[in-house]
Design a protein around this motif. Structure first.
Motif, PDB file in Angstrom:
ATOM      1  N   UNK A   1       0.698  -1.295   0.076  1.00 54.92           N
ATOM      2  CA  UNK A   1       0.156  -0.059  -0.047  1.00 54.92           C
ATOM      3  C   UNK A   1       0.908   1.245   0.176  1.00 54.92           C
ATOM      4  N   UNK A   2       1.731   1.191   0.796  1.00 53.79           N
ATOM      5  CA  UNK A   2       2.897   2.218   0.880  1.00 53.79           C
ATOM      6  C   UNK A   2       3.615   2.434  -0.573  1.00 53.79           C
ATOM      7  N   UNK A   3       3.856   1.586  -1.145  1.00 52.45           N
ATOM      8  CA  UNK A   3       4.549   1.368  -2.355  1.00 52.45           C
ATOM      9  C   UNK A   3       3.599   2.163  -3.585  1.00 52.45           C
ATOM     10  N   UNK A   4       2.444   1.635  -3.390  1.00 52.79           N
ATOM     11  CA  UNK A   4       1.358   1.913  -4.309  1.00 52.79           C
ATOM     12  C   UNK A   4       1.147   3.413  -4.448  1.00 52.79           C
ATOM     13  N   UNK A   5       1.320   4.135  -3.101  1.00 52.54           N
ATOM     14  CA  UNK A   5       0.892   5.442  -2.974  1.00 52.54           C
ATOM     15  C   UNK A   5       2.140   6.412  -3.704  1.00 52.54           C
TER      16      UNK A   5
ATOM     17  N   UNK B   1       7.590   9.931   5.901  1.00 54.85           N
ATOM     18  CA  UNK B   1       7.865  10.692   7.221  1.00 54.85           C
ATOM     19  C   UNK B   1       8.620   9.914   8.104  1.00 54.85           C
ATOM     20  N   UNK B   2       9.879  10.346   8.346  1.00 49.81           N
ATOM     21  CA  UNK B   2      10.760   9.669   9.139  1.00 49.81           C
ATOM     22  C   UNK B   2      10.876   9.930  10.493  1.00 49.81           C
ATOM     23  N   UNK B   3       9.911   9.229  11.188  1.00 51.06           N
ATOM     24  CA  UNK B   3       9.753   9.539  12.603  1.00 51.06           C
ATOM     25  C   UNK B   3      10.529   8.473  13.408  1.00 51.06           C
ATOM     26  N   UNK B   4      10.963   8.730  14.842  1.00 45.96           N
ATOM     27  CA  UNK B   4      11.555   7.763  15.549  1.00 45.96           C
ATOM     28  C   UNK B   4      10.305   6.970  16.027  1.00 45.96           C
ATOM     29  N   UNK B   5      10.558   5.757  16.617  1.00 44.43           N
ATOM     30  CA  UNK B   5       9.647   5.094  17.325  1.00 44.43           C
ATOM     31  C   UNK B   5       8.813   6.127  18.462  1.00 44.43           C
ATOM     32  N   UNK B   6       9.789   6.804  19.390  1.00 47.70           N
ATOM     33  CA  UNK B   6       9.124   7.553  20.396  1.00 47.70           C
ATOM     34  C   UNK B   6       8.268   8.673  19.792  1.00 47.70           C
ATOM     35  N   UNK B   7       8.477   9.224  18.622  1.00 47.87           N
ATOM     36  CA  UNK B   7       7.930  10.567  18.070  1.00 47.87           C
ATOM     37  C   UNK B   7       6.657   9.662  17.729  1.00 47.87           C
ATOM     38  N   UNK B   8       6.742   8.775  17.014  1.00 49.72           N
ATOM     39  CA  UNK B   8       5.414   7.961  16.407  1.00 49.72           C
ATOM     40  C   UNK B   8       4.495   7.459  17.602  1.00 49.72           C
ATOM     41  N   UNK B   9       4.854   7.009  18.669  1.00 50.13           N
ATOM     42  CA  UNK B   9       4.207   6.881  20.001  1.00 50.13           C
ATOM     43  C   UNK B   9       3.515   8.232  20.627  1.00 50.13           C
TER      44      UNK B   9
ATOM     45  N   UNK C   1      -3.528   9.954   7.060  1.00 48.81           N
ATOM     46  CA  UNK C   1      -2.492  10.505   5.797  1.00 48.81           C
ATOM     47  C   UNK C   1      -0.777  10.049   6.602  1.00 48.81           C
ATOM     48  N   UNK C   2      -1.038  10.545   7.746  1.00 45.12           N
ATOM     49  CA  UNK C   2       0.544  10.424   8.427  1.00 45.12           C
ATOM     50  C   UNK C   2       0.859   8.832   8.627  1.00 45.12           C
TER      51      UNK C   2
ATOM     52  N   UNK D   1       6.761   4.210   7.944  1.00 43.85           N
ATOM     53  CA  UNK D   1       7.129   2.824   7.850  1.00 43.85           C
ATOM     54  C   UNK D   1       8.077   2.340   8.626  1.00 43.85           C
ATOM     55  N   UNK D   2       8.317   1.132   8.717  1.00 45.61           N
ATOM     56  CA  UNK D   2       9.391   0.679   9.676  1.00 45.61           C
ATOM     57  C   UNK D   2       9.216   0.702  11.087  1.00 45.61           C
ATOM     58  N   UNK D   3      10.097   0.779  12.038  1.00 45.58           N
ATOM     59  CA  UNK D   3       9.896   0.848  13.500  1.00 45.58           C
ATOM     60  C   UNK D   3       8.976   1.820  13.989  1.00 45.58           C
ATOM     61  N   UNK D   4       8.927   2.960  13.423  1.00 46.83           N
ATOM     62  CA  UNK D   4       8.018   3.877  13.865  1.00 46.83           C
ATOM     63  C   UNK D   4       6.548   3.787  13.544  1.00 46.83           C
ATOM     64  N   UNK D   5       6.225   2.887  12.399  1.00 47.81           N
ATOM     65  CA  UNK D   5       4.805   2.411  12.050  1.00 47.81           C
ATOM     66  C   UNK D   5       4.491   1.509  12.946  1.00 47.81           C
ATOM     67  N   UNK D   6       5.379   0.360  13.518  1.00 45.85           N
ATOM     68  CA  UNK D   6       5.172  -0.614  14.278  1.00 45.85           C
ATOM     69  C   UNK D   6       5.018  -0.155  15.852  1.00 45.85           C
TER      70      UNK D   6
END
Length: 240
Positions: free
Chosen positions: A7-11, A73-81, A106-107, A112-117
């Motif tokens: 889905x991310x790649x499709x966007x 958006x390159x957020x850290x895991x702490x920022x995403x939380x 949208x955000x 992706x990655x650790x932030x999304x998890x």
């Protein structure tokens, strides 16, 4: 490739295409999936608020408006939380709650990655009681602030007294988990604060509201020491 990554790649694929719509068949070949899978993915993106659109006819296909989406958006895991926790309090009583939900979608689709998890794990551990608030009142207040027009309010104060007055909105104050509309009251001919959850009706008058300085309206009130939240500093024009 799992579905989230696809889905991310499709966007990103649709964003890169810009004015050159891509057919379902082309997308299916690109991601090595069936056309039915691509159709389901496109439907999921639309339901999530991503501005995916279909262009009919010869030479048509699917595209996305790059100005209406976010880059990765390159957020850290702490920022995403932290973002997840803040979004959780945007209930029906919060101004612009509807826009907050679509912005969050949208955000989330851009992470992706650790932030999304991290965001998804925390989201699964937060619950809230059903909100009590009239979305029509909230929408009327939002629109009046945006259009700089007056509102006719029906209001119940802390003592249970009901009143109706016409006000000229100047801004919003948040304190102790509550939201207040700060306005010039034409009836009292003074600045007043109205707790949003005590407004029982808000009707646009169509009258133009005069500009009012928010700090001046708060003078002499319990909100006189209010300051702009530090988190909004980056959004505040330097001239202010």
């Amino acid at each position: 490739m799992n579905r989230t990554a696809r889905l991310y790649a499709l966007v990103e694929e649709l964003r890169a295409a810009r004015r050159r719509p891509l057919t379902v068949a082309a997308l299916a070949a690109r991601f090595e999936v069936s056309t039915r899978t691509v159709q389901r993915d496109l439907q999921a993106l639309m339901e999530a608020g991503v501005p995916v659109r279909s262009v009919p006819g010869r030479g048509g296909g699917w595209s996305i408006d790059p100005e209406m989406t976010l880059p990765p958006i390159h957020l850290t895991a702490d920022e995403a939380s932290a973002l997840t926790a803040v979004l959780a309090v945007a209930d029906a009583c919060t101004p612009y709650a509807g826009a907050v939900r679509t912005a969050a979608q949208k955000i989330a689709s851009s992470m992706a990655g650790p932030a999304s998890v991290a965001a998804r794990r925390l989201a699964a551990r937060i619950v809230a009681l059903p909100p009590r608030g009239d979305s029509a009142i909230r929408t009327a207040v939002e629109q009046a602030l945006a259009d700089e027009t007056a509102l006719r309010l029906s209001y119940t104060d802390a003592a249970g007294r009901e009143s109706t007055r016409v006000v000229e909105p100047a801004g919003l104050l948040t304190a102790g988990g509550r939201w207040y509309l700060i306005a010039w009251c034409r009836t009292r001919r003074a600045g007043r604060g109205f707790r949003l959850d005590r407004i029982t009706a808000a009707v646009p008058t169509g009258d133009r509201a005069r500009p009012h300085d928010l700090a001046e309206l708060l003078l002499g009130s319990v909100g006189a020491d209010a300051v702009r939240p530090a988190a909004l500093a980056s959004l505040t024009p330097a001239a202010e």
